[in-house]
Design an enzyme around this catalytic site. Sequence first.
Site, PDB file in Angstrom:
ATOM      1  N   HIS A  67      -2.728   0.686   7.026  1.00 47.84           N
ATOM      2  CA  HIS A  67      -2.963   0.670   5.688  1.00 47.84           C
ATOM      3  C   HIS A  67      -2.361   2.373   5.348  1.00 47.84           C
ATOM      4  O   HIS A  67      -2.379   3.271   6.350  1.00 47.84           O
ATOM      5  CB  HIS A  67      -4.514   0.761   5.199  1.00 47.84           C
ATOM      6  CG  HIS A  67      -4.661   0.446   3.769  1.00 47.84           C
ATOM      7  ND1 HIS A  67      -3.766  -0.105   2.704  1.00 47.84           N
ATOM      8  CD2 HIS A  67      -5.281   1.328   3.169  1.00 47.84           C
ATOM      9  CE1 HIS A  67      -4.486   0.029   1.739  1.00 47.84           C
ATOM     10  NE2 HIS A  67      -5.311   0.942   1.885  1.00 47.84           N
ATOM     11  N   CYS A 108       0.882  -1.357  -0.019  1.00 47.83           N
ATOM     12  CA  CYS A 108      -0.073  -0.062   0.053  1.00 47.83           C
ATOM     13  C   CYS A 108       0.820   1.170  -0.032  1.00 47.83           C
ATOM     14  O   CYS A 108       0.399   2.230  -0.708  1.00 47.83           O
ATOM     15  CB  CYS A 108      -0.948  -0.011   1.173  1.00 47.83           C
ATOM     16  SG  CYS A 108      -0.279  -0.162   2.737  1.00 47.83           S
ATOM     17  N   ASP A 157      -8.008   5.770  -2.922  1.00 48.06           N
ATOM     18  CA  ASP A 157      -7.189   4.475  -2.270  1.00 48.06           C
ATOM     19  C   ASP A 157      -6.588   3.852  -3.723  1.00 48.06           C
ATOM     20  O   ASP A 157      -7.387   2.802  -4.286  1.00 48.06           O
ATOM     21  CB  ASP A 157      -8.043   3.429  -1.442  1.00 48.06           C
ATOM     22  CG  ASP A 157      -7.082   2.475  -0.827  1.00 48.06           C
ATOM     23  OD1 ASP A 157      -5.624   2.542  -1.254  1.00 48.06           O
ATOM     24  OD2 ASP A 157      -7.518   1.913   0.016  1.00 48.06           O
TER      25      ASP A 157
END
Lengths: 669, 356
Positions: free
Chosen positions: A466, A422, A482
């Site tokens: 995250h 991520c 995202d």
Amino acid sequence: MTSALITTPSQRQSLLPRESLTWIFAAQLAVLLPHFTHLPLWLVGAWCIAVYWRLEVFHGRREIPGRLAKLLAVSLVVAGLALTYRRWFALEPMVALLAVSFTLKNIELVSRRDAMLSLMLAYFLAATLFVFEQTIPYALYGLFCAVIITAALIAQHGGSRAGPGRALGLSTKLLAQAVPIMLLLFVVMPRLGPLWAVPQNTAGASTGVSDSMSPGDFSNLSKSDKPALRITFDGPLPPPEQRYWRGLVYTHFDGRRWSEPGARGSFANQGSRSERPLPAVGPRYRYQVIQEPTHNPWLFALARPNSESVGVRETSDDTLIYKMPISNRLAYQVHSWPRESVSGSKTLSVWEQRRHLQLPNGGNLKARQWAEARLSEGLGAEEISSRLLALYNRSFTYTLRPPLLGKNSVDEFLFSTRQGFCEHFASSYVFTMRAAGVPARVVGGYQGGEWVEQQEYLLVRQYDAHAWAEIWLPQRGWVRVDPTAAVAPERIRDGLQSAAAEEFMQDALLPLHKIAFVSRLRLQWDMINYRWYQTVVSFDAERQQGILQRLLGEVSPLRLALFIAAPVLLALIGLLLWLNFSNRGPALPPASRLYLRFCRRMARAGIARNPAETPGDYARRVELELPRLGPMALRITAAYEKAAYGDDAGAEKQLRRLLRGFWPIRLAR
Amino acid sequence: MFIKSANGTGADVGADEASTKKIRGFLFGKRWSPLFSQRWRRWLGRRLPPSQSVTLDHRKLFVLPTSAGLGFLLVIFLLWLLGTNYTNNLVFATAFLLLGLLVVLPVHTFANLSGLRLQLHETLPTFAGDYAQAKISLSATGKRSREQIRLAWPGEEGALVDLPGETKGSTAGEVNIDLPLVRRGRVRAPRFRIESRFPLGLFKCWSWIDLDIEFLVYPQPKSAGPLPYGASAAEGDQARTWSVGGDDFAGLKNYQPGDSLRHVAWKQYAAGRDLYSKEYASGNDARLWLDWDLLAGRDVETRLSNLCAWVLDAERAQVAYGLRLPGKTVAPGLGVAHKQRVLSLLALFPVQGVSQ
């Protein structure tokens, strides 16, 4: 008698018997053992030496150290403390000081008084353990310490018979009897706030999401399955793809590392709550977050949060921050509004603009060129964003073990390796968007969480950590993007375990997460922990008020007094009964009981039986002094003797019958 | 049953030195004004009248925390402060647990003594300046064991006793406690203290017991030189016995093997009679009289002490002895009963009223 002998020094050393010393050392060891993790090693060594020395003294191989040696020991230890701890006003040096006093007391542990002092200290030190840890295992260990110390106290006063088993048994019994009183006091005793500022536990290394993000940080976090947050909802629950627990934003990029300057000490210099008005509509989500200690001040919440909890403040970046680093579990209430409903200023100040467009002076040229190419195509911010996401979707892989990146990390990731976690996606996305002139920032926090059915809370673990991005759109304000979702939508929907099944927790010693039974067990354990935290650790004045209200109806002094007095009274009555019962000897045979009744009646009539008088003598004396009662007394005595010694069932009946009509007070008149 | 004789083990001695000092001050009113101590004693006398046998109960027992108990309270307070300042519920719980312990403990301390029956078994006579010993029997009904009970006269170390609980439903034991006595005569013992700090030493439960104990105290033996053989003048003939080994001829007796040949009465033997041997004796009173008048010129107590020393010497030498006191005479004799009779006379000799 031998007072001259007692005071000689050779006698004094043996004043504490061996069992006594052994118990004291056992209690000290039990209390110090969990502290060994943060006490300096030399202190542990000093304690061992002191114990060894005292045992040598006991065996008569050494003398109790003289004044000079004691002075030397004290100055050595104080010097050691001064060298080890630079800051005195902190928790660890205080505990170390207590441990030191233990150690020094050991070498002059002479009389029973010293022993008592040492054990009192042990009680205190045992309790300081809870300032560091409040989990169930530590609570149980603290209880174990209390049992050991109490047993040591018993051994100080036990005679030769007090073996270890007996001392432990008695200690357990005493503490078990104290437990109801403890529970009562725990519920009733009013909780005052802190009376003065106390040093907090600062030594713990910060865990979880940190104030900077370099490639590899979040993949490290993904190796831990420790709980990070537990969240209970009062009302609706956000769908999985909305569960973005924002911790802090990173705005500064140095070519490799994203960071937030001043994130740590920003509590004081953030704007106050009144500057940012809350929307008139009610919040969409109301929830309580219980956060594990992170030793960082930032809290985690959905955007856009507002909290009424003490010490919690909202920042201009739509995050929450606590007044100091969180060294113990912290519970806070949060209300969150969806960003769209918040009517705020839809412009960025110049300073904000500059802050969110900052880029390092050189490097990552390919990414910059890509962004400029898109700009020259005449695309808007949203189109550039969707182009970039499409690129991710087309040719990138989501992996826990991305290849290492060199100096131009964004370029290498975007145009050669194309494998990442991520943070790689977020970092490259924000870089490219900034290069295209769109204000953007990286957001660090947690995403997702496991729903624990029975307790109805969301368990967020460290591997849910995250990083994602937010871009500024003039019409809509800050919008969450995202980039990971573009590559691995299952990460957002179902969590890391399903997104990176093969790689997930690969470094774990035992792949326990793969065994369903163990996973369930661990979830159960977490639930117990949660309940423990909810009922015991976070019990406060508010909760106390609630419980008392539920128990008493209303909290008035009279009812409170009754609430305390009733159990105390009950306990007292029980105790008296027990005393009475345990003092009673074995039951007397019925004949003796009947005869004693006869004696009592005679005593009321004026002739009491003397302690050593035989029944026969007594009857004759009765005959002499009260002739009218004589024959009856003789008959009763004869019947008693026959019943008691002759094993005659008939005689007993006769005795009963005789007694029924025998009232000497009336007859004597 | 375990009786720790007071001078046997050193373990308990040091810690209680201070407390015994306190007890002494307490009972004899050194700390308090004499008026108050007198009142206190009167109050005790009303509440706990002297009796041959005493059963301890809530009317007779007192319970208070010891200094260690107060220290424990301080620890609890500090823990409460710690818990308050850190808003730490587990520290609170610890403090409350210890407070609960403090609430429960006096009951256990009290129960350890409550229901205990004390009875004077016997007292042994002693000499002034020595320790008198009282044997006291302790008994209790019920299955509970009674532990760490200390019986002591004020200022004394006393004795420690444990009564193990037995399945029969009663427990009993016996303990000797010592009291130093200085003055001779019949001495009424003061109240003694029965105390227990079982189980944690944070509370003490005690009572002042008067078992109506009376000691017979003989005078302190003080040597007055060797035994006064024959020093006392004889009074009349029947009291005069010849003792063997003097210069005057006393008579004849049948010869026994071993008699000196020089004393054989050869004249009588030559006359055809049996073999006799001549007996000689001294002319003074040969019996040993321990006489008041022999010690003229000393004060009464010294005289009695000297007589007492002589009695012990004579008893040790196994020589029959008699005693002459003004107005009282004990014929010579030997043995425990005789000695006790003589010593009691010395002990109970009136303090005043006897002049030279």
